[in-house]
Design a protein around this motif. Structure first.
Motif, PDB file in Angstrom:
ATOM      1  N   ALA A   1       7.146  -7.269  -3.734  1.00 28.32           N
ATOM      2  CA  ALA A   1       7.294  -7.752  -2.363  1.00 28.32           C
ATOM      3  C   ALA A   1       7.249  -6.589  -1.372  1.00 28.32           C
ATOM      4  O   ALA A   1       6.597  -6.675  -0.325  1.00 28.32           O
TER       5      ALA A   1
ATOM      6  N   LEU B   1       3.701  -5.181  -1.186  1.00 21.22           N
ATOM      7  CA  LEU B   1       2.834  -6.047  -0.386  1.00 21.22           C
ATOM      8  C   LEU B   1       3.045  -5.808   1.107  1.00 21.22           C
ATOM      9  O   LEU B   1       2.080  -5.706   1.873  1.00 21.22           O
TER      10      LEU B   1
ATOM     11  N   SER C   1       0.259  -3.996   3.565  1.00 22.11           N
ATOM     12  CA  SER C   1      -0.318  -4.874   4.586  1.00 22.11           C
ATOM     13  C   SER C   1      -0.146  -4.284   5.979  1.00 22.11           C
ATOM     14  O   SER C   1      -1.080  -4.317   6.795  1.00 22.11           O
TER      15      SER C   1
ATOM     16  N   SER D   1       4.149 -11.992   1.670  1.00 20.36           N
ATOM     17  CA  SER D   1       2.726 -12.182   1.380  1.00 20.36           C
ATOM     18  C   SER D   1       1.984 -12.807   2.561  1.00 20.36           C
ATOM     19  O   SER D   1       0.759 -12.658   2.687  1.00 20.36           O
TER      20      SER D   1
ATOM     21  N   SER E   1      -1.784 -12.203   4.069  1.00 20.64           N
ATOM     22  CA  SER E   1      -2.728 -13.285   4.358  1.00 20.64           C
ATOM     23  C   SER E   1      -3.241 -13.177   5.789  1.00 20.64           C
ATOM     24  O   SER E   1      -4.439 -13.356   6.054  1.00 20.64           O
TER      25      SER E   1
ATOM     26  N   PRO F   1       3.162 -13.844  -7.122  1.00 21.79           N
ATOM     27  CA  PRO F   1       2.436 -12.861  -6.307  1.00 21.79           C
ATOM     28  C   PRO F   1       0.932 -12.912  -6.510  1.00 21.79           C
ATOM     29  O   PRO F   1       0.168 -12.727  -5.556  1.00 21.79           O
TER      30      PRO F   1
ATOM     31  N   LEU G   1      -0.378 -15.739  -4.462  1.00 20.57           N
ATOM     32  CA  LEU G   1      -0.311 -15.429  -3.037  1.00 20.57           C
ATOM     33  C   LEU G   1      -1.384 -14.423  -2.615  1.00 20.57           C
ATOM     34  O   LEU G   1      -1.914 -14.504  -1.508  1.00 20.57           O
ATOM     35  N   ILE G   2      -1.717 -13.498  -3.498  1.00 18.78           N
ATOM     36  CA  ILE G   2      -2.685 -12.454  -3.154  1.00 18.78           C
ATOM     37  C   ILE G   2      -4.127 -12.935  -3.301  1.00 18.78           C
ATOM     38  O   ILE G   2      -4.972 -12.702  -2.423  1.00 18.78           O
TER      39      ILE G   2
END
Length: 435
Positions: free
Chosen positions: A26, A29, A33, A293, A297, A342, A345-346
């Protein structure tokens, strides 16, 4: 260099480096990002935007289903459900070759669908059936392989939390349609493993001497009936429009709690605080991961990374079957070192646009994605269900992998069928009118 390519490289490089360093997924990510958006946005604006995305990402009503299904699963895990489903499965398998192993397969499919957890199914079923199989002369590696290979079927047969997660990240796919779409692929997974068990059991002469009278079978069925009614009530209510998937998760909690406390009397009031605490901890991990996540996105959508990947793959070949095979291979590799949530989500925002460009339905892609990631739970080096099954079966990974290869072959065949025959996923939700 385009901003899409630059942002994509920043995310990829930083994510890999931090995961190799042992940084929680987490956190990795979130940091990767935010860094990916810095070339086109000031630091303070990037951080503020990321914070907003976390809260907007988890402010979704359908996400309430996750903590309630987790709680229902934990109650079921301790509520005496496993042994009753095992006894029911014994009746169904009868005197088939390897009937105890066949019982393990059916029990995993039933219990996994109720609990929504492959690891819970592997732990509960392996610890109960394993010793009985050993007494009957079954090879421990054979027994452990059967348990491990079939435990993830409950992640495809609803209710399933990863389907709810996919519905969110895909942009609003119907949870009800996903639930219905998972039935046939999940059952095919189980049946393919039963075929392997049949062949290996006949070869190794694994037979069971378990005998039951008609009266005993009837009593076993009556004991298991309340467990089966949970599936009928929750899934039937969702399909019938009586309640939503989120409301169905609350129904599952109430039903499982009443059944365990007053029906089977296998849970006491003093056990509830521990169950609530465990469920809250699991929920916190998943919800935080979903929130973080959502930053990735948004960054991907803002910088056009999915379009870049789509153009690259479609530029490589315009053959639909080759592209789908390539996506399957990538997802299988990803699943070996990344947990399901994950990974879902990715890779959903990356590969979903590609598949939609090929004319693939969002529900069909979701089942293909989840099927791939389920396989990852039983493969090293990060297969959580594999490790649980090995520990419960008291065998080594090296010895059980040889047995698992037979099942991997059968499961891969089913994966190809699910990938290239859309109606295996879409027929049931279409017939039931949920898509």
């Amino acid at each position: 260099m385009s901003i899409s390519l630059l942002s994509g490289l920043i995310i990829l490089v930083l994510l890999v480096i931090m995961l190799l360093m042992g940084v929680p997924i987490a956190i990795a990510l979130g940091i990767s990002s935010v860094c990916a958006i810095l070339p086109i946005m000031p630091f303070d604006v990037a951080v503020l935007t990321a914070s907003q995305r976390i809260f907007s990402g988890i402010s979704v009503f359908s996400l309430l289903a996750i903590p309630f299904f987790i709680l229902a699963g934990n109650i079921m895990n301790r509520g005496g459900i496993a042994i009753r489903l095992i006894n029911l499965a014994k009746i169904l398998t009868g005197k088939m070759p390897g009937s105890l192993a066949q019982t393990n397969v059916l029990a995993n499919m039933l219990f996994g669908s109720i609990s929504g957890s492959g690891t819970a199914a592997a732990s509960a079923m392996g610890s109960i059936i394993g010793p009985v199989e050993l007494e009957d002369g079954y090879d421990p590696n054979f027994s452990a392989a059967v348990n491990i290979a079939t435990a993830p079927t409950g992640l495809l047969i609803p209710p399933s939390n990863v389907m709810i997660t996919y519905a969110l990240v895909s942009g609003g796919a119907s949870v009800s349609a996903l639930f219905m779409a998972g039935y046939i692929p999940g059952i095919l997974w189980g049946l393919s493993c039963m075929a392997v068990v049949y062949i290996l059991a006949r070869k190794n002469k694994f037979y069971s001497n378990v005998q039951m009278s008609g009266k005993e079978k009837w009593n076993v069925f009556l004991q298991a009936l309340p467990c089966l009614l949970l599936i009928v009530i929750v899934i039937g209510g969702i399909i019938g429009g009586v309640f939503t998937a989120t409301e169905g998760s609350v129904v599952a909690v109430v039903y499982s709690l009443l059944l365990s406390l007053f029906g089977y009397k296998s849970i006491k009031w003093k056990d509830l605080p521990g169950i609530f605490k465990e469920s809250a901890q699991m929920t916190g991990i998943i919800i935080f991961l979903i929130g973080v996540s959502s930053i990735m996105s948004w960054v991907m959508a803002f910088t056009g990374i999915p379009q870049l990947v789509s153009e690259a793959m479609l530029g490589l070949t315009d053959n639909k079957y080759v592209i789908l095979l390539l996506i399957n291979v990538i997802l299988l590799v990803v699943g070996t070192f990344m947990d399901m949530t994950p990974a879902c989500l990715i890779f959903t925002p990356i590969f979903l646009p590609v598949c939609q460009a090929l004319g693939m339905d969002v529900i069909h892609f979701g089942i293909m994605l989840i099927f791939n990631l389920c396989i990852g739970t039983i493969t090293p080096p990060v297969g959580t269900t594999l490790f649980v099954g090995v520990k419960v079966g008291k065998v080594s990974i090296e010895s059980v992998i040889k047995q698992l290869l037979y099942y991997f072959g059968a499961i891969f065949v089913v994966l190809m069928l699910v990938t290239y025959i859309p109606q295996l996923s879409l027929w049931l939700p279409t017939v039931l009118g949920v898509m």
